[in-house]
Write a protein that holds these residues in place. Sequence first.
Motif, PDB file in Angstrom:
ATOM      1  N   VAL A  21     -17.233   7.261  12.922  1.00 39.55           N
ATOM      2  CA  VAL A  21     -17.651   8.014  11.751  1.00 39.55           C
ATOM      3  C   VAL A  21     -17.019   9.397  11.897  1.00 39.55           C
ATOM      4  O   VAL A  21     -17.005   9.966  12.990  1.00 39.55           O
ATOM      5  CB  VAL A  21     -19.193   8.105  11.610  1.00 39.55           C
ATOM      6  CG1 VAL A  21     -19.832   8.783  12.787  1.00 39.55           C
ATOM      7  CG2 VAL A  21     -19.578   8.823  10.328  1.00 39.55           C
ATOM      8  N   ALA A  22     -16.432   9.889  10.806  1.00 41.64           N
ATOM      9  CA  ALA A  22     -15.847  11.228  10.807  1.00 41.64           C
ATOM     10  C   ALA A  22     -16.703  12.130   9.936  1.00 41.64           C
ATOM     11  O   ALA A  22     -17.115  11.742   8.840  1.00 41.64           O
ATOM     12  CB  ALA A  22     -14.415  11.191  10.271  1.00 41.64           C
ATOM     13  N   LEU A  23     -16.976  13.315  10.432  1.00 43.95           N
ATOM     14  CA  LEU A  23     -17.679  14.332   9.662  1.00 43.95           C
ATOM     15  C   LEU A  23     -16.623  15.340   9.238  1.00 43.95           C
ATOM     16  O   LEU A  23     -16.007  15.990  10.085  1.00 43.95           O
ATOM     17  CB  LEU A  23     -18.758  14.981  10.523  1.00 43.95           C
ATOM     18  CG  LEU A  23     -19.644  15.997   9.815  1.00 43.95           C
ATOM     19  CD1 LEU A  23     -21.050  15.922  10.393  1.00 43.95           C
ATOM     20  CD2 LEU A  23     -19.108  17.394   9.929  1.00 43.95           C
ATOM     21  N   LEU A  83     -27.687   6.874  10.549  1.00 41.14           N
ATOM     22  CA  LEU A  83     -26.926   7.818   9.724  1.00 41.14           C
ATOM     23  C   LEU A  83     -26.955   7.457   8.244  1.00 41.14           C
ATOM     24  O   LEU A  83     -26.721   8.307   7.393  1.00 41.14           O
ATOM     25  CB  LEU A  83     -25.471   7.896  10.210  1.00 41.14           C
ATOM     26  CG  LEU A  83     -25.277   8.613  11.545  1.00 41.14           C
ATOM     27  CD1 LEU A  83     -23.874   8.364  12.080  1.00 41.14           C
ATOM     28  CD2 LEU A  83     -25.549  10.096  11.404  1.00 41.14           C
ATOM     29  N   SER A  84     -27.254   6.203   7.936  1.00 42.24           N
ATOM     30  CA  SER A  84     -27.324   5.752   6.539  1.00 42.24           C
ATOM     31  C   SER A  84     -28.719   5.874   5.954  1.00 42.24           C
ATOM     32  O   SER A  84     -28.910   5.665   4.759  1.00 42.24           O
ATOM     33  CB  SER A  84     -26.879   4.292   6.437  1.00 42.24           C
ATOM     34  OG  SER A  84     -25.567   4.140   6.885  1.00 42.24           O
ATOM     35  N   SER A  85     -29.683   6.211   6.775  1.00 46.31           N
ATOM     36  CA  SER A  85     -31.071   6.285   6.322  1.00 46.31           C
ATOM     37  C   SER A  85     -31.286   7.469   5.385  1.00 46.31           C
ATOM     38  O   SER A  85     -30.676   8.531   5.570  1.00 46.31           O
ATOM     39  CB  SER A  85     -32.012   6.449   7.520  1.00 46.31           C
ATOM     40  OG  SER A  85     -31.930   5.326   8.348  1.00 46.31           O
ATOM     41  N   PRO A  86     -32.146   7.301   4.392  1.00 49.44           N
ATOM     42  CA  PRO A  86     -32.465   8.433   3.508  1.00 49.44           C
ATOM     43  C   PRO A  86     -33.157   9.548   4.293  1.00 49.44           C
ATOM     44  O   PRO A  86     -33.907   9.285   5.224  1.00 49.44           O
ATOM     45  CB  PRO A  86     -33.426   7.838   2.475  1.00 49.44           C
ATOM     46  CG  PRO A  86     -33.535   6.379   2.767  1.00 49.44           C
ATOM     47  CD  PRO A  86     -32.864   6.097   4.060  1.00 49.44           C
ATOM     48  N   MET A  95     -23.754   9.348   4.504  1.00 54.47           N
ATOM     49  CA  MET A  95     -22.594   8.714   5.117  1.00 54.47           C
ATOM     50  C   MET A  95     -22.116   7.595   4.212  1.00 54.47           C
ATOM     51  O   MET A  95     -22.915   6.857   3.654  1.00 54.47           O
ATOM     52  CB  MET A  95     -22.961   8.149   6.492  1.00 54.47           C
ATOM     53  CG  MET A  95     -21.778   7.533   7.218  1.00 54.47           C
ATOM     54  SD  MET A  95     -22.198   6.928   8.857  1.00 54.47           S
ATOM     55  CE  MET A  95     -23.086   5.433   8.437  1.00 54.47           C
ATOM     56  N   SER A  96     -20.806   7.485   4.070  1.00 51.99           N
ATOM     57  CA  SER A  96     -20.222   6.433   3.236  1.00 51.99           C
ATOM     58  C   SER A  96     -19.316   5.562   4.081  1.00 51.99           C
ATOM     59  O   SER A  96     -18.618   6.049   4.965  1.00 51.99           O
ATOM     60  CB  SER A  96     -19.374   7.044   2.119  1.00 51.99           C
ATOM     61  OG  SER A  96     -20.152   7.882   1.313  1.00 51.99           O
ATOM     62  N   GLU A  97     -19.349   4.277   3.775  1.00 56.91           N
ATOM     63  CA  GLU A  97     -18.405   3.373   4.432  1.00 56.91           C
ATOM     64  C   GLU A  97     -17.066   3.495   3.719  1.00 56.91           C
ATOM     65  O   GLU A  97     -16.996   3.544   2.493  1.00 56.91           O
ATOM     66  CB  GLU A  97     -18.909   1.936   4.383  1.00 56.91           C
ATOM     67  CG  GLU A  97     -18.054   0.987   5.183  1.00 56.91           C
ATOM     68  CD  GLU A  97     -18.680  -0.382   5.386  1.00 56.91           C
ATOM     69  OE1 GLU A  97     -18.035  -1.201   6.066  1.00 56.91           O
ATOM     70  OE2 GLU A  97     -19.788  -0.624   4.888  1.00 56.91           O
TER      71      GLU A  97
END
Length: 173
Positions: A21-23, A83-86, A95-97
């Motif tokens: 995952v990139a920020l 990271l995908s949790s609300p 986070m987006s795939e």
Amino acid sequence: RGAIDAVAEKLASGQNGLPLVALLNNLGGTSVLEMSVLAHDLIGSKLAGLRYMIGPAAMMTSLDMRGFSVSTLPVTEEDVRALSSPVAVIAWPGMSEIGEAKTVGMPAILSAKVVPASENAAARRILKKACATLIASTADLNALDAKSGDGDTGSTLARAANALIADVEKMPF
């Protein structure tokens, strides 16, 4: 692509074979358009294993500093779920795939309404005179814009004026 290629090269090690995952962080003074270009370039980079992205967004800034930062994290399925949790934090971009871009149609409410042409000689005359003035002022407007911008304001306005003149018979006055 130079900036992102340099960043991706430095971030390429230490993945342990896990997806990344990139920020993508805006340091504060980079435009939305520039950040979008950086995101596009990052997704297209040679950063192996990049599957998710957080941002682009201003998450850690230095006032209005121009620039960006990229952080990567090898993630497990548990990390992806977390990271995908609300969350309640409004500023968190989520986070987006990363996947194929999809074309989405414009909502019907935003579609242009066709309005029939109408006759108004005075309005038509004013519009044509304004357009002619803009076209005649192209060089002067470009010169003024060159002092504080990229020198294309006159050309842009002339292009718009020519388009208006070309369609003047179709306009509702």
